[in-house]
Scaffold this motif. Structure first.
Motif, PDB file in Angstrom:
ATOM      1  N   LYS A  46      -4.666  -3.300  -0.762  1.00  0.00           N
ATOM      2  CA  LYS A  46      -4.074  -3.919  -1.950  1.00  0.00           C
ATOM      3  C   LYS A  46      -4.315  -3.071  -3.196  1.00  0.00           C
ATOM      4  O   LYS A  46      -3.438  -2.934  -4.056  1.00  0.00           O
ATOM      5  CB  LYS A  46      -4.648  -5.320  -2.152  1.00  0.00           C
ATOM      6  CG  LYS A  46      -4.252  -6.331  -1.094  1.00  0.00           C
ATOM      7  CD  LYS A  46      -2.807  -6.757  -1.242  1.00  0.00           C
ATOM      8  CE  LYS A  46      -2.486  -7.933  -0.333  1.00  0.00           C
ATOM      9  NZ  LYS A  46      -1.072  -8.340  -0.442  1.00  0.00           N
ATOM     10  N   GLU A  49      -1.985  -0.018  -2.952  1.00  0.00           N
ATOM     11  CA  GLU A  49      -0.583  -0.408  -3.113  1.00  0.00           C
ATOM     12  C   GLU A  49      -0.256  -0.753  -4.557  1.00  0.00           C
ATOM     13  O   GLU A  49       0.810  -0.376  -5.070  1.00  0.00           O
ATOM     14  CB  GLU A  49      -0.262  -1.593  -2.194  1.00  0.00           C
ATOM     15  CG  GLU A  49      -0.149  -1.226  -0.725  1.00  0.00           C
ATOM     16  CD  GLU A  49       0.204  -2.415   0.140  1.00  0.00           C
ATOM     17  OE1 GLU A  49       0.786  -2.212   1.217  1.00  0.00           O
ATOM     18  OE2 GLU A  49      -0.136  -3.570  -0.234  1.00  0.00           O
ATOM     19  N   LYS A  67       4.552   6.823  -1.681  1.00  0.00           N
ATOM     20  CA  LYS A  67       4.723   5.931  -0.543  1.00  0.00           C
ATOM     21  C   LYS A  67       3.387   5.804   0.177  1.00  0.00           C
ATOM     22  O   LYS A  67       2.782   6.810   0.559  1.00  0.00           O
ATOM     23  CB  LYS A  67       5.784   6.472   0.420  1.00  0.00           C
ATOM     24  CG  LYS A  67       5.963   5.607   1.670  1.00  0.00           C
ATOM     25  CD  LYS A  67       6.960   6.237   2.635  1.00  0.00           C
ATOM     26  CE  LYS A  67       7.082   5.406   3.913  1.00  0.00           C
ATOM     27  NZ  LYS A  67       8.010   6.035   4.886  1.00  0.00           N
ATOM     28  N   VAL A  68       2.919   4.579   0.350  1.00  0.00           N
ATOM     29  CA  VAL A  68       1.641   4.332   1.030  1.00  0.00           C
ATOM     30  C   VAL A  68       1.887   4.087   2.516  1.00  0.00           C
ATOM     31  O   VAL A  68       2.722   3.263   2.883  1.00  0.00           O
ATOM     32  CB  VAL A  68       0.913   3.115   0.410  1.00  0.00           C
ATOM     33  CG1 VAL A  68      -0.292   2.719   1.240  1.00  0.00           C
ATOM     34  CG2 VAL A  68       0.488   3.427  -1.022  1.00  0.00           C
TER      35      VAL A  68
END
Length: 372
Positions: A46, A49, A67-68
């Protein structure tokens, strides 16, 4: 025919340019996304992100969107190596993670050999950064700092207690208690019990019986909230009146769910609550608006991605992670959700990072940890 070939060449060049200019910048996040320590994995994910979302909303990094991608190591060293190899195969050059020291250490070898920079938000064992690798960083402190704070506190506040030192046989758990043990022993305070348990163990009756037999009134525990909660609950049920004191592996609201009311009075070390940092006010509000409480390592993960992004911007390219690593060490302090973070040559933060917390009931009647 010539016109057709020229058009094809132009199209190929345009596609290549487009791919370079608009491709995502992929950053891996690794930790225990499933299993008993999934609460910590959720914090790491979390945090990263939200950091990616906030950076992307501000224009990204060098014009690219972050981009994760996620790797689930289930707190297992072998799985951690598999995750590391998976990331390498996918071309990932930057990783936020892992959570457990016992996973971060072997995974970091894979990353170092393959040009991948790693910042762990949570792995505190000194050996992670003591091996001279170019790629190892953390946003948290170290167990030789944390264990010293705990040992000094015990010596000042529990010097007449009968102490049990218990660890979960991991690099984190045993490493932490052995630092505190040395501090205590050097001050002439010796434990009456020294024991190791196994991660995932459920029944601590024999350990509790031994501690009762030795009159233990303080348990210094090295491990995670999953086992600590059971030790607290079972000690309460079996009539052992002893305070449990541990490290940063306790900082999850799940501890109270496992331990029950016996958690009240439990002590642990952790950094000053990052949620109270003025630099994190707006970020914390965004987390809470989404229904996620950014406790423990959430903001440490957020900060790790912030540092990676800022160092890439400073370097001017994401292609060479080793150059970005050099920039991280040379270019701080970095502005983060945790405040300013600078690094030494090993990849350790340069500020002290541990205080004492006590678990008490809050205004809502639910136990949680408060800085003393």
């Amino acid at each position: 025919m010539r016109k057709s070939l020229l058009s094809s060449a132009v199209i190929t060049a345009l596609v290549a340019f487009s791919g370079t200019a608009w491709a995502d910048m992929v950053i891996g996040v690794a930790g225990p996304m499933t299993g008993p320590n999934a609460a910590f994995g959720a914090q790491l994910l979390k945090g990263a992100e939200q950091a990616a979302a906030d950076i992307n909303a501000a224009g990204g990094v060098l014009g690219q969107q972050i981009k994760v991608v996620v790797g689930d190591d289930v707190s297992d060293p072998k799985q951690g190596i598999s995750v590391a190899n998976k990331f390498v195969g996918e071309g990932v050059k930057y990783v936020v993670g892992h959570f457990n020291s016992g996973v971060s250490i072997p995974a970091s070898d894979v990353y170092a050999e393959n040009g991948v920079l790693q910042i762990t938000p949570a792995s505190t064992n000194p050996q992670y950064t003591e091996r001279g690798l170019w790629n190892t960083f953390r946003t948290c402190g170290r167990d030789d700092q944390q264990g010293t704070v705990a040992g000094d506190y015990i010596a000042d506040h529990f010097k007449d207690a009968k102490i049990a030192i218990v660890h979960d046989k991991t690099p984190y758990g045993q490493g932490l208690v052995d630092v505190a043990k040395k501090v205590l022993n050097d001050k002439g305070i010796n434990e009456v019990v020294y024991e190791g348990i196994n991660s995932g163990e459920k029944d601590f009756s024999a350990l509790i019986a031994k501690m009762k037999e030795n009159g233990v009134s303080l348990i210094y525990f090295g491990g995670l909230h999953t086992e600590a909660g059971l030790i607290i609950r079972q000690s309460t049920d079996q009539g052992l009146k002893a305070t449990l004191f541990s490290g940063d592996g306790m900082v999850s609201s799940e501890l109270a769910s496992i331990a029950g009311d016996g958690v009240v009075g439990t002590l642990n070390t952790f950094a000053p609550d990052p949620r109270r940092n003025p630099a994190a006010k707006d970020i914390v509000e965004r987390f809470r608006a989404s229904g996620f409480e950014p406790e423990a390592y959430t903001l440490y993960s957020y900060a790790a991605l912030q540092i990676i992004a800022a160092a890439i911007e400073r370097t001017g390219s994401a292609d060479d992670a080793q150059k970005v690593a050099e920039a991280i060490k040379a270019g701080g302090p970095w502005k983060t959700a945790l405040g300013d973070i600078g690094y030494d040559a090993k990849g350790d933060i340069t500020r002290p990072d541990y205080v004492i917390y006590e678990w008490r009931k809050g205004d809502d009647g639910k136990p949680t940890y408060f800085e003393k």
